[in-house]
Design an enzyme around this catalytic site. Structure first.
Site, mmCIF file in Angstrom:
data_model
loop_
_atom_site.group_PDB
_atom_site.id
_atom_site.type_symbol
_atom_site.label_atom_id
_atom_site.label_comp_id
_atom_site.label_asym_id
_atom_site.label_seq_id
_atom_site.Cartn_x
_atom_site.Cartn_y
_atom_site.Cartn_z
ATOM 1 N N GLU A 1 0.823 -1.204 0.000
ATOM 2 C CA GLU A 1 0.000 0.000 0.000
ATOM 3 C C GLU A 1 0.862 1.260 0.000
ATOM 4 O OE1 GLU A 1 -3.139 0.233 -0.453
ATOM 5 O OE2 GLU A 1 -4.141 -1.573 0.268
ATOM 6 N N LYS B 1 -2.974 10.052 0.925
ATOM 7 C CA LYS B 1 -4.363 9.602 1.041
ATOM 8 C C LYS B 1 -5.252 10.709 1.574
ATOM 9 C CE LYS B 1 -7.495 6.018 2.375
ATOM 10 N NZ LYS B 1 -7.698 4.629 2.839
ATOM 11 N N ARG C 1 -11.298 9.576 -5.602
ATOM 12 C CA ARG C 1 -10.896 8.634 -4.555
ATOM 13 C C ARG C 1 -10.813 7.198 -5.072
ATOM 14 N NH1 ARG C 1 -12.977 8.226 1.763
ATOM 15 N NH2 ARG C 1 -11.712 6.402 2.279
ATOM 16 N N ASN D 1 -7.961 2.674 -5.353
ATOM 17 C CA ASN D 1 -8.234 1.259 -5.561
ATOM 18 C C ASN D 1 -7.331 0.636 -6.627
ATOM 19 O OD1 ASN D 1 -10.413 0.762 -3.694
ATOM 20 N ND2 ASN D 1 -11.679 2.059 -5.010
#
Length: 380
Positions: A194, A235, A249, A253
């Site tokens: 991530e 983020k 946003r 993903n």
């Protein structure tokens, strides 16, 4: 870019959402300040701590001590470790325990754990008495840089990942980097996927810095806090512009459409951690982008090379117990059809127009995706 010297002072990242604004506090040892911070935000509130069995053995008593030192009464709810708790049974258990503990609307739920606990406890807080406040105390790298920030909460359905949930922003995030010392190498590397994602989707310079400094991050060196803070800022900036994922946003993903399908195909088990699914999914997204002529094959190879250097799986064949009979193209297509970005039955993917520049690509031709997956499943 070079790694900064290790800073002993906490770093604070603000998520500016008006009345729902909150701080992310990042630093080694900041768990000790949790009680004082909570007491300042909600004087007189009681706290119910939701955690899992593994985290409880390491950090529950220290968390309780910090809260009690600040005069905050606590209760504890301990769930099973892993994705098995992100279920209908799991959310029922947590809610019933919160009700039994007489948690009121002016009290707090504290999510002490990784992404599973954060999602589960946050969802319980969102629906308990039609909404109570909660605090995220993330104990995994993945949770510190991603799932604890932004207010997405939820559980899994047998038909797919995170299909039941709510947007419910935390009151505060306290990310103590010392807790990461208790993670296994595999857990930490899964979280690193991530971190790398933020570079791949929106910051090529950060990705280049990670290529140089990933070993120091994995080893707990001076680069670790910098990588976490940079990821949180990235983020937070996107969440502030698009809190409820009506547009930009969705870029967060990247790798998740493929990754979530792989997690479902492996039964949400320890055969494939979430971050490992994201790593494979990012490589697939980069390679599919190259196939569509959006990026150079060399850029896709660069993404794959870096994730492999960080010790992450990058191919479908890297999944434990992989076989084409157990994970097939048709099954993956069916699972991807449940992705939250599907619009009127048409697939939407997050792909790359450049390394460090992700884009939303709607209505991707399913046959082309299936053919691509079939080749990858065959080892091409």
């Amino acid at each position: 870019m070079t790694a900064p010297l290790k800073n002993t002072d906490p770093v604070t990242v603000e998520v500016a959402l008006g009345e729902r604004a909150y701080d992310i506090v990042i630093g080694r040892g900041v768990l000790a300040s949790l009680g004082a911070r909570v007491a300042a935000l909600r004087p007189g509130a009681r706290a119910a701590i939701v955690t899992d069995e593994y985290v409880a053995t390491h950090w529950l008593r220290k968390t309780e001590a910090s809260l009690l030192d600040a005069g905050i009464a606590t209760s504890r709810i301990v769930v099973d470790e892993g994705e098995v708790s992100k279920s209908w049974e799991g959310i029922e258990y947590v809610c019933e325990q919160l009700i039994a503990a007489k948690v009121e609307r002016n009290d707090l739920v504290i999510a002490l754990g990784g992404g599973v606990v954060g999602d589960l406890a946050g969802f319980a807080a969102a629906i308990l008495r039609r909404g109570v406040d909660f605090v995220q105390v993330p104990t995994s790298l993945l949770a510190q840089v991603d799932s604890s920030v932004g207010g997405k909460t939820g559980i899994n359905s047998p038909q797919g990942k995170n299909l039941v949930g709510a947007f419910h922003q935390p009151l505060l995030v306290v990310a103590d980097t010392a807790v990461l010392d208790t993670l296994s190498q595999r857990q930490f590397r899964a979280g690193y996927a991530e971190v790398a994602k933020y570079g791949v989707l929106g910051d090529e310079a950060f990705f280049a810095w990670l290529e140089v400094n990933h070993a120091d991050i994995l080893a707990g060196g001076a680069a670790r806090e910098h990588a976490i803070a940079t990821s949180c800022r990235a983020k937070a900036a996107i969440v502030m512009r698009d809190e409820r994922e009506n547009g930009e946003r969705a870029l967060l993903n990247l790798g998740h459409t493929f990754g979530h399908a792989l997690e479902a195909a492996t039964g949400f088990s320890d055969r494939l951690y979430h971050g490992e699914g994201v790593a494979i999914g990012m490589v697939l997204a980069a390679e599919f982008s190259a196939e569509l002529g959006m990026i150079a094959e060399a850029d896709a190879a660069r993404v794959k090379r870096h994730l492999a250097a960080a010790g992450l799986p990058t191919r479908l064949q890297d999944i434990a117990g992989f076989s084409q009979e157990r994970i097939g193209a048709d099954a993956l297509m069916e699972l991807m059809a449940q992705d939250k970005k599907v619009r009127r039955g048409r697939l939407t993917f997050i792909l790359l127009k450049a390394l460090g520049q992700a884009v939303i690509v709607p209505e991707v031709e399913p046959l082309r995706v299936r053919e691509f997956l079939a080749r990858k499943l065959a080892g091409a």
